[in-house]
Design a protein around this motif. Structure first.
Motif, PDB file in Angstrom:
ATOM      1  N   ALA A   1      40.768  43.199  42.713  1.00  0.00           N
ATOM      2  CA  ALA A   1      41.966  43.176  41.754  1.00  0.00           C
ATOM      3  C   ALA A   1      42.511  41.679  42.169  1.00  0.00           C
ATOM      4  N   ILE A   2      42.079  41.387  43.339  1.00  0.00           N
ATOM      5  CA  ILE A   2      41.758  39.962  43.314  1.00  0.00           C
ATOM      6  C   ILE A   2      41.600  38.705  42.044  1.00  0.00           C
ATOM      7  N   MET A   3      40.639  39.726  41.886  1.00  0.00           N
ATOM      8  CA  MET A   3      39.220  38.403  40.683  1.00  0.00           C
ATOM      9  C   MET A   3      40.347  38.602  39.142  1.00  0.00           C
ATOM     10  N   GLN A   4      40.861  39.925  38.973  1.00  0.00           N
ATOM     11  CA  GLN A   4      41.730  40.191  38.002  1.00  0.00           C
ATOM     12  C   GLN A   4      43.038  40.050  37.574  1.00  0.00           C
ATOM     13  N   LEU A   5      43.826  39.571  38.715  1.00  0.00           N
ATOM     14  CA  LEU A   5      44.596  38.573  38.837  1.00  0.00           C
ATOM     15  C   LEU A   5      44.495  36.949  38.405  1.00  0.00           C
ATOM     16  N   GLU A   6      43.493  36.547  38.699  1.00  0.00           N
ATOM     17  CA  GLU A   6      43.382  35.749  38.682  1.00  0.00           C
ATOM     18  C   GLU A   6      43.305  34.991  37.577  1.00  0.00           C
ATOM     19  N   THR A   7      42.708  35.864  36.706  1.00  0.00           N
ATOM     20  CA  THR A   7      41.849  36.108  35.309  1.00  0.00           C
ATOM     21  C   THR A   7      42.796  36.423  34.409  1.00  0.00           C
ATOM     22  N   ALA A   8      44.084  36.783  34.404  1.00  0.00           N
ATOM     23  CA  ALA A   8      45.155  37.642  34.158  1.00  0.00           C
ATOM     24  C   ALA A   8      46.144  35.209  34.269  1.00  0.00           C
ATOM     25  N   ARG A   9      46.725  34.887  35.461  1.00  0.00           N
ATOM     26  CA  ARG A   9      46.863  33.705  35.580  1.00  0.00           C
ATOM     27  C   ARG A   9      46.115  32.661  34.822  1.00  0.00           C
ATOM     28  N   ALA A  10      44.587  32.491  34.696  1.00  0.00           N
ATOM     29  CA  ALA A  10      43.733  31.382  33.994  1.00  0.00           C
ATOM     30  C   ALA A  10      44.708  31.722  32.245  1.00  0.00           C
ATOM     31  N   GLY A  11      44.570  33.453  32.252  1.00  0.00           N
ATOM     32  CA  GLY A  11      45.500  33.559  30.332  1.00  0.00           C
ATOM     33  C   GLY A  11      46.682  32.750  30.268  1.00  0.00           C
ATOM     34  N   LEU A  12      48.088  32.580  31.291  1.00  0.00           N
ATOM     35  CA  LEU A  12      48.766  32.603  31.154  1.00  0.00           C
ATOM     36  C   LEU A  12      49.285  30.703  30.650  1.00  0.00           C
ATOM     37  N   SER A  13      48.443  29.949  31.689  1.00  0.00           N
ATOM     38  CA  SER A  13      48.249  28.766  30.460  1.00  0.00           C
ATOM     39  C   SER A  13      47.437  28.505  29.517  1.00  0.00           C
ATOM     40  N   GLY A  14      47.247  29.320  28.730  1.00  0.00           N
ATOM     41  CA  GLY A  14      46.322  29.210  27.370  1.00  0.00           C
ATOM     42  C   GLY A  14      47.136  30.626  26.996  1.00  0.00           C
ATOM     43  N   ASN A  15      46.179  31.172  25.552  1.00  0.00           N
ATOM     44  CA  ASN A  15      46.791  31.846  25.048  1.00  0.00           C
ATOM     45  C   ASN A  15      46.829  33.620  25.465  1.00  0.00           C
ATOM     46  N   THR A  16      48.055  33.957  26.641  1.00  0.00           N
ATOM     47  CA  THR A  16      48.248  34.534  26.810  1.00  0.00           C
ATOM     48  C   THR A  16      47.992  36.221  25.723  1.00  0.00           C
ATOM     49  N   ARG A  17      48.129  37.017  26.993  1.00  0.00           N
ATOM     50  CA  ARG A  17      47.264  38.441  26.101  1.00  0.00           C
ATOM     51  C   ARG A  17      47.757  38.989  27.247  1.00  0.00           C
ATOM     52  N   THR A  18      48.601  40.723  26.130  1.00  0.00           N
ATOM     53  CA  THR A  18      49.174  41.452  27.206  1.00  0.00           C
ATOM     54  C   THR A  18      48.520  42.457  27.545  1.00  0.00           C
ATOM     55  N   ASP A  19      47.135  42.798  27.251  1.00  0.00           N
ATOM     56  CA  ASP A  19      46.077  43.215  27.423  1.00  0.00           C
ATOM     57  C   ASP A  19      45.234  42.859  29.542  1.00  0.00           C
ATOM     58  N   ASP A  20      45.259  41.733  29.582  1.00  0.00           N
ATOM     59  CA  ASP A  20      44.896  41.199  30.504  1.00  0.00           C
ATOM     60  C   ASP A  20      45.731  41.577  32.222  1.00  0.00           C
ATOM     61  N   ILE A  21      47.430  41.596  31.093  1.00  0.00           N
ATOM     62  CA  ILE A  21      47.705  41.719  32.115  1.00  0.00           C
ATOM     63  C   ILE A  21      48.352  43.123  32.636  1.00  0.00           C
ATOM     64  N   SER A  22      47.600  44.015  31.601  1.00  0.00           N
ATOM     65  CA  SER A  22      47.931  45.519  31.810  1.00  0.00           C
ATOM     66  C   SER A  22      46.491  45.968  32.705  1.00  0.00           C
ATOM     67  N   ARG A  23      45.834  45.217  32.564  1.00  0.00           N
ATOM     68  CA  ARG A  23      44.574  45.346  33.360  1.00  0.00           C
ATOM     69  C   ARG A  23      44.303  45.036  34.560  1.00  0.00           C
ATOM     70  N   ALA A  24      45.271  43.525  34.674  1.00  0.00           N
ATOM     71  CA  ALA A  24      45.570  43.350  35.851  1.00  0.00           C
ATOM     72  C   ALA A  24      46.166  44.253  37.411  1.00  0.00           C
ATOM     73  N   LYS A  25      46.808  44.502  35.642  1.00  0.00           N
ATOM     74  CA  LYS A  25      48.002  45.423  37.138  1.00  0.00           C
ATOM     75  C   LYS A  25      47.821  46.733  37.004  1.00  0.00           C
ATOM     76  N   ALA A  26      46.781  47.879  36.489  1.00  0.00           N
ATOM     77  CA  ALA A  26      46.159  48.646  36.602  1.00  0.00           C
ATOM     78  C   ALA A  26      45.569  48.508  37.865  1.00  0.00           C
ATOM     79  N   GLN A  27      44.353  47.599  38.354  1.00  0.00           N
ATOM     80  CA  GLN A  27      43.550  47.089  39.182  1.00  0.00           C
ATOM     81  C   GLN A  27      44.025  46.875  40.477  1.00  0.00           C
TER      82      GLN A  27
END
Length: 392
Positions: A29-55
């Motif tokens: 879950a921590i790794m998924q959240l870190e991936t989503a946070r890294a995406g926030l600085s660039g092109n944020t994708r809704t599916d990354d956040i959704s996957r992090a939330k599900a994890q």
């Protein structure tokens, strides 16, 4: 107690496995959240956040499930512990059990204090119980305790123990006790461990011939094989910890030596090697859960155990708590007692006296005038007068 230990080990393994699963899920879950946070600085994708939330939700669910299961198992184990240790002592308590044995019990307690070296408690107990504490007895146990303490101490001083063993050599050998050799062996190993190989060799030449050489008395069992084995230790004198002799240099050897000295000392005083009070309490503690359980079952079924001075079931005891052979009659399945001793018939088979009496009474009237009867295990014939008492 064994079942508690097994269940505790199972619970510990289950807890370790549950912790590993929970930590792995949390790390994911921590790794998924870190991936989503890294995406926030660039092109944020809704599916990354959704996957992090599900994890995170999966990790939370898994941790909650594992914790709930662990708490359930801990609660079950707690009930198991309560069931084992919550004994109803009322079913086995007998307030009059020691009424006519108070003096014997008091003597056992006093002797235990002396054997343990607690002389102040022994003196206080003797005064309160109105017991006579012979000065000579106290002096003897003070000598024993000083010697044992010296062996167990940081310096592991064997001087007093060796002097006593040499002084009482004949009495010890008459009892078949090789305390002197055991102590010389300890001193030899001590010198080797201290790096004094030449002193150790000189010590061996001085004392070991008595136990393995031509000058060995006939009453002393030969220790030649052990002595030859010890002589090989000089090959490994500079690397004892890596040698085949490493097991001889554990700290346990000093406790064993102290125990051997105390045992031999008590033997020459006409006492048992172990404290009777300690042995009795140890055996009683092992028997108590079994006796309570059996007594509870008999009470629930409204049945009383009619045999006096005999337990309804056998209590397993270790070898160091067994001092006498026990005979159980193969006919009645009852344990022999002083009133119902084992009797051997001419054919060699042994039964209890009560069973022998029943066999004699069962003879058909007029069958044999001498009252002879057949052995229940072979065709041999016997009678009450032919049977002889057996002593184990």
């Amino acid at each position: 107690m064994d079942s508690l230990i097994r269940d505790c080990n199972k619970l510990a393994k289950h807890q370790s496995a549950s912790t590993q699963k929970a930590l792995a899920s949390i790390d994911a879950a921590i790794m998924q959240l870190e991936t989503a946070r890294a995406g926030l600085s660039g092109n944020t994708r809704t599916d990354d956040i959704s996957r992090a939330k599900a994890q995170v939700e999966r990790a939370q669910s898994l941790v909650s499930e594992q914790t709930k299961e662990l708490y359930t198992n801990v609660a079950k184990y707690g009930k198991h512990v309560e069931k084992v240790f919550k004994l109803d002592l009322g079913v086995v308590a007998e307030s009059q059990a020691f009424e006519d044995k108070r003096s014997v019990l008091a003597q056992a307690i006093l002797l235990h204090f002396l054997r343990e070296g607690d002389f102040e408690a022994a003196a206080s107990f003797a005064r309160e119980a109105q017991l006579e504490l012979p000065h000579e007895t106290q002096v003897q146990f003070e000598e024993m305790y000083r010697t044992v303490s010296a062996v167990r101490g940081a310096m592991h001083d064997l001087t007093a123990a060796l002097e006593w063993a040499v002084e009482h050599r004949e009495a010890l050998e008459a009892h078949g006790i090789l305390l002197e050799f055991s102590l010389h062996r300890l001193r030899f190993l001590q010198l080797v461990e201290q790096g004094s190989a030449s002193k150790a060799l000189a010590y061996a030449r001085e004392w070991f011939p008595r136990f393995g050489g031509a000058s060995r008395p006939e009453a002393v069992p030969s220790q030649l094989d052990e002595i030859e084995h010890l002589m090989g230790i000089f090959i490994y004198a500079r690397r004892l910890n890596e040698s085949p002799y490493a097991m001889l240099f554990t700290e346990r050897r000093w406790e064993d030596g102290a125990h051997a000295f105390a045992s031999a000392f008590c033997t020459l005083l006409g006492l048992s090697s172990a404290s009777p009070l300690s042995v009795t309490i140890g055996a009683g503690a092992r028997a108590l859960p079994i006796v309570c359980k059996v007594s509870g079952l008999l009470r629930d079924k409204k049945v009383e155990w009619s045999q006096q001075n005999e337990l309804a079931v056998e209590v397993p005891l270790p070898d160091d708590m067994r001092f006498h052979s026990v005979f159980a009659c193969p006919v009645s399945k009852e344990q022999a007692t002083a009133e119902n001793p084992p009797m051997m018939m001419p054919c060699g088979h042994v039964v209890c006296k009560a069973s022998l009496d029943k066999l004699a009474r069962g003879v058909r009237p007029g069958a044999v005038a001498s009252g002879r009867f057949k052995c229940p295990y072979c065709p041999g014939m016997s009678s009450l007068t032919d049977a002889k008492r057996v002593y184990f």
